[in-house]
Design an enzyme around this catalytic site. Structure first.
Site, PDB file in Angstrom:
ATOM      1  N   ASP A   1      39.721 -32.462 -11.257  1.00 51.83           N
ATOM      2  CA  ASP A   1      39.740 -31.530 -10.133  1.00 51.83           C
ATOM      3  C   ASP A   1      39.260 -30.166 -10.633  1.00 51.83           C
ATOM      4  OD1 ASP A   1      40.572 -29.670  -8.123  1.00 51.83           O
ATOM      5  OD2 ASP A   1      41.984 -31.184  -7.393  1.00 51.83           O
ATOM      6  N   LEU A   2      38.288 -29.583  -9.923  1.00 47.04           N
ATOM      7  CA  LEU A   2      37.732 -28.291 -10.345  1.00 47.04           C
ATOM      8  C   LEU A   2      38.765 -27.169 -10.317  1.00 47.04           C
ATOM      9  CD1 LEU A   2      34.180 -28.372  -8.674  1.00 47.04           C
ATOM     10  CD2 LEU A   2      34.672 -28.381 -11.125  1.00 47.04           C
TER      11      LEU A   2
ATOM     12  N   LEU B   1      27.693 -30.293  -9.649  1.00 50.56           N
ATOM     13  CA  LEU B   1      27.273 -30.165  -8.252  1.00 50.56           C
ATOM     14  C   LEU B   1      28.499 -30.028  -7.357  1.00 50.56           C
ATOM     15  CD1 LEU B   1      24.550 -32.988  -8.096  1.00 50.56           C
ATOM     16  CD2 LEU B   1      24.408 -30.749  -9.131  1.00 50.56           C
TER      17      LEU B   1
ATOM     18  N   ALA C   1      31.500 -28.440  -5.318  1.00 48.63           N
ATOM     19  CA  ALA C   1      31.771 -27.147  -4.675  1.00 48.63           C
ATOM     20  C   ALA C   1      32.289 -27.388  -3.260  1.00 48.63           C
ATOM     21  CB  ALA C   1      30.495 -26.304  -4.576  1.00 48.63           C
TER      22      ALA C   1
ATOM     23  N   SER D   1      30.852 -26.570  -0.164  1.00 50.77           N
ATOM     24  CA  SER D   1      29.421 -26.250  -0.045  1.00 50.77           C
ATOM     25  C   SER D   1      28.993 -25.851   1.355  1.00 50.77           C
ATOM     26  CB  SER D   1      28.596 -27.448  -0.516  1.00 50.77           C
ATOM     27  OG  SER D   1      28.777 -28.517   0.377  1.00 50.77           O
TER      28      SER D   1
ATOM     29  N   SER E   1      22.554 -21.484  -5.912  1.00 52.60           N
ATOM     30  CA  SER E   1      22.120 -21.645  -4.520  1.00 52.60           C
ATOM     31  C   SER E   1      21.279 -20.480  -4.029  1.00 52.60           C
ATOM     32  CB  SER E   1      23.376 -21.755  -3.647  1.00 52.60           C
ATOM     33  OG  SER E   1      23.050 -21.578  -2.287  1.00 52.60           O
TER      34      SER E   1
ATOM     35  N   GLU F   1      21.602 -19.295  -1.293  1.00 55.24           N
ATOM     36  CA  GLU F   1      22.518 -18.439  -0.523  1.00 55.24           C
ATOM     37  C   GLU F   1      22.883 -17.181  -1.316  1.00 55.24           C
ATOM     38  OE1 GLU F   1      23.945 -18.722   2.728  1.00 55.24           O
ATOM     39  OE2 GLU F   1      22.408 -20.242   2.983  1.00 55.24           O
TER      40      GLU F   1
ATOM     41  N   TYR G   1      30.905 -18.168   0.324  1.00 55.63           N
ATOM     42  CA  TYR G   1      30.221 -19.214  -0.448  1.00 55.63           C
ATOM     43  C   TYR G   1      29.159 -18.591  -1.363  1.00 55.63           C
ATOM     44  CZ  TYR G   1      26.902 -22.961  -1.456  1.00 55.63           C
ATOM     45  OH  TYR G   1      26.047 -23.824  -2.092  1.00 55.63           O
TER      46      TYR G   1
ATOM     47  N   LYS H   1      29.039 -18.464  -5.462  1.00 64.49           N
ATOM     48  CA  LYS H   1      27.908 -19.017  -6.221  1.00 64.49           C
ATOM     49  C   LYS H   1      27.312 -17.976  -7.176  1.00 64.49           C
ATOM     50  CE  LYS H   1      27.305 -23.394  -5.100  1.00 64.49           C
ATOM     51  NZ  LYS H   1      27.269 -24.491  -6.099  1.00 64.49           N
TER      52      LYS H   1
ATOM     53  N   HIS I   1      18.512 -28.444   0.222  1.00 64.27           N
ATOM     54  CA  HIS I   1      17.949 -29.773  -0.036  1.00 64.27           C
ATOM     55  C   HIS I   1      18.745 -30.801   0.739  1.00 64.27           C
ATOM     56  CE1 HIS I   1      20.423 -28.314  -3.311  1.00 64.27           C
ATOM     57  NE2 HIS I   1      20.818 -29.548  -3.581  1.00 64.27           N
TER      58      HIS I   1
ATOM     59  N   ARG J   1      23.163 -36.209   3.840  1.00 65.73           N
ATOM     60  CA  ARG J   1      23.658 -34.870   4.141  1.00 65.73           C
ATOM     61  C   ARG J   1      24.848 -34.971   5.104  1.00 65.73           C
ATOM     62  NH1 ARG J   1      24.150 -29.856   2.158  1.00 65.73           N
ATOM     63  NH2 ARG J   1      22.371 -28.548   2.647  1.00 65.73           N
TER      64      ARG J   1
HETATM   65  P1  GDP Z   1      23.081 -23.230   4.851  1.00 60.20           P
HETATM   66  O1  GDP Z   1      21.712 -22.657   4.737  1.00 60.20           O
HETATM   67  O2  GDP Z   1      23.650 -23.694   3.550  1.00 60.20           O
HETATM   68  O3  GDP Z   1      24.027 -22.375   5.603  1.00 60.20           O
HETATM   69  O4  GDP Z   1      22.870 -24.630   5.660  1.00 60.20           O
HETATM   70  P2  GDP Z   1      23.244 -25.042   7.162  1.00 60.20           P
HETATM   71  O5  GDP Z   1      22.506 -26.300   7.437  1.00 60.20           O
HETATM   72  O6  GDP Z   1      24.725 -25.065   7.369  1.00 60.20           O
HETATM   73  O7  GDP Z   1      22.661 -23.860   8.066  1.00 60.20           O
HETATM   74  C1  GDP Z   1      21.296 -23.521   8.064  1.00 60.20           C
HETATM   75  C2  GDP Z   1      21.015 -22.483   9.151  1.00 60.20           C
HETATM   76  O8  GDP Z   1      21.121 -23.110  10.431  1.00 60.20           O
HETATM   77  C3  GDP Z   1      22.021 -21.319   9.172  1.00 60.20           C
HETATM   78  O9  GDP Z   1      21.286 -20.128   9.372  1.00 60.20           O
HETATM   79  C4  GDP Z   1      22.884 -21.618  10.385  1.00 60.20           C
HETATM   80  O10 GDP Z   1      23.446 -20.461  11.017  1.00 60.20           O
HETATM   81  C5  GDP Z   1      21.858 -22.263  11.299  1.00 60.20           C
HETATM   82  N1  GDP Z   1      22.480 -23.065  12.363  1.00 60.20           N
HETATM   83  C6  GDP Z   1      22.244 -22.954  13.688  1.00 60.20           C
HETATM   84  N2  GDP Z   1      23.013 -23.796  14.376  1.00 60.20           N
HETATM   85  C7  GDP Z   1      23.772 -24.478  13.479  1.00 60.20           C
HETATM   86  C8  GDP Z   1      24.776 -25.485  13.590  1.00 60.20           C
HETATM   87  O11 GDP Z   1      25.142 -25.930  14.677  1.00 60.20           O
HETATM   88  N3  GDP Z   1      25.328 -25.944  12.428  1.00 60.20           N
HETATM   89  C9  GDP Z   1      24.927 -25.451  11.211  1.00 60.20           C
HETATM   90  N4  GDP Z   1      25.468 -25.935  10.094  1.00 60.20           N
HETATM   91  N5  GDP Z   1      23.998 -24.493  11.072  1.00 60.20           N
HETATM   92  C10 GDP Z   1      23.425 -24.006  12.191  1.00 60.20           C
END
Ligand code: GDP
Length: 313
Positions: free
Chosen positions: A40-41, A62, A64, A66, A110, A112, A134, A138, A164, A169
């Site tokens: 456990d991390l 990998l 987290a 996430s 990341s 992010e 998050y 990171k 990715h 996913r």
């Molecule tokens: P992230 O880049 O790690 O945050 O990956 P996500 O797939 O969670 O989000 C990618 C982008 O899509 C972010 O800018 C979110 O705000 C946007 N987004 C828009 N609508 C949605 C939604 O319904 N779910 C998620 N997860 N992201 C959304």
């Protein structure tokens, strides 16, 4: 990652946490050769025990929390697992790896971390400005990896990976939420897809390509940090258009709505990575482009949603 390493001939151990972890069955079905070890991390002694048991040549962290949206609601837990978890893993690798530093370490950093981007495209030299707990966690994980390399001469590397994706996913991420929603609409199981901020844009690549880069980073003579990205940015609108087209649905705009429930307290508007260093030093470039990635994910979701309901995500 495990699948790729098994194909390369490695004995691979995956670390799992907790009792009766529901993901164990899925992991064992998909990669039966993967052996599981408990750890456990949040618990350093469990990490030392896991690394001692396995005696690995390479460790890929990998692990987290996430999901960016969750990190706003559970900020402290995210800091502990996504941030401090890296420090604990490095300690385990340093302690068990002994004076000769036998164990190589990869940290999944990341895009992010770039958050409110200071320049476009983003390289290894671009300053960080995280926009979520998050992203902040990171940044800690990245710098503590760099610090262990510089302080203890560990072979420790950080891959700054842009988004990715793959058919595996989680459904909470926007790519899979869209491809799964499109499949369910096609099959008459769902009426609409409800998203948050429709203006976001990302550099989305295929996870399999990215794992290849992670492996390459640990095969080098010297440990270095790399941006791993496709260099192409796409909007959520493009993601939607490609996904609906893959399912043969033309008039899709009325099927998508936006709800503030899914927007975030602070947003990363747009990311574009520059992976020139990885191309030059690792000889890496992505093989799967964005349209192919979206088609792959829609095809997989159509198969899952049309199949046995008990196997649905
Ligand atoms: P992230 O880049 O790690 O945050 O990956 P996500 O797939 O969670 O989000 C990618 C982008 O899509 C972010 O800018 C979110 O705000 C946007 N987004 C828009 N609508 C949605 C939604 O319904 N779910 C998620 N997860 N992201 C959304």
């Amino acid at each position: 990652m495990a699948q790729i390493l098994i194909e390369k001939g490695y004995d691979v151990f995956g670390m799992v946490r907790g009792q009766a972890n529901p993901k164990i069955r899925m992991i064992q079905e998909e990669t039966p050769k993967l052996e599981l070890v408990e750890g456990d991390l949040q618990d350093l002694s469990s990490l030392i025990a896991a690394v001692e048991q396995v005696q690995p040549d390479e460790v890929y962290n990998l692990g987290a929390i996430s999901f960016v949206a969750l990190s706003f609601r559970q900020a402290e837990l995210t800091a502990d697992i996504t941030g401090l978890g890296v420090l604990r893993m490095l300690e385990a690798v340093r302690i068990v790896g002994g004076a000769e530093n036998r164990i190589r370490f990869y940290q999944a950093s990341s895009s992010e971390m770039f958050g409110k981007v200071r320049e476009t495209p983003q390289t290894e030299m671009t300053p960080f400005h995280p926009r979520s707990p998050y992203g902040a966690a990171k940044v800690f994980g990245h710098y503590i990896t760099v610090n262990y390399r510089e302080s203890y001469d560990l072979f420790a590397t950080s891959g700054i990976c842009f988004n990715h994706e793959s058919p595996r996913r989680g459904l909470e991420f926007v790519t899979r939420k869209v491809t799964n929603g499109v499949a369910r609409i096609k099959l008459g199981l769902q009426e609409k897809i409800t998203l948050g901020n429709l203006d976001a844009a990302r550099d989305w690549g295929f996870a399999g390509d990215f794992c290849e880069a992670m492996w390459l980073m640990l095969q080098q003579d010297t440990p270095e940090d790399f941006v791993i990205a496709t260099g192409e940015t796409h909007t959520i609108g493009e993601l939607l258009a490609l996904a609906f087209a893959a399912a043969g649905i033309d008039d899709w705009k009325p099927l998508v709505e936006s709800d503030p429930r899914f927007t975030r307290p602070a947003e990363v508007d747009i990311l574009t990575g520059d992976a020139s260093k990885a191309r030059a030093k690792l000889g890496w470039k992505p093989k799967v482009d964005f349209p192919e990635l979206v088609r792959m994910m829609v095809a997989s979701d159509l198969e899952i949603e049309a199949g046995d309901p008990s196997r649905r995500p």
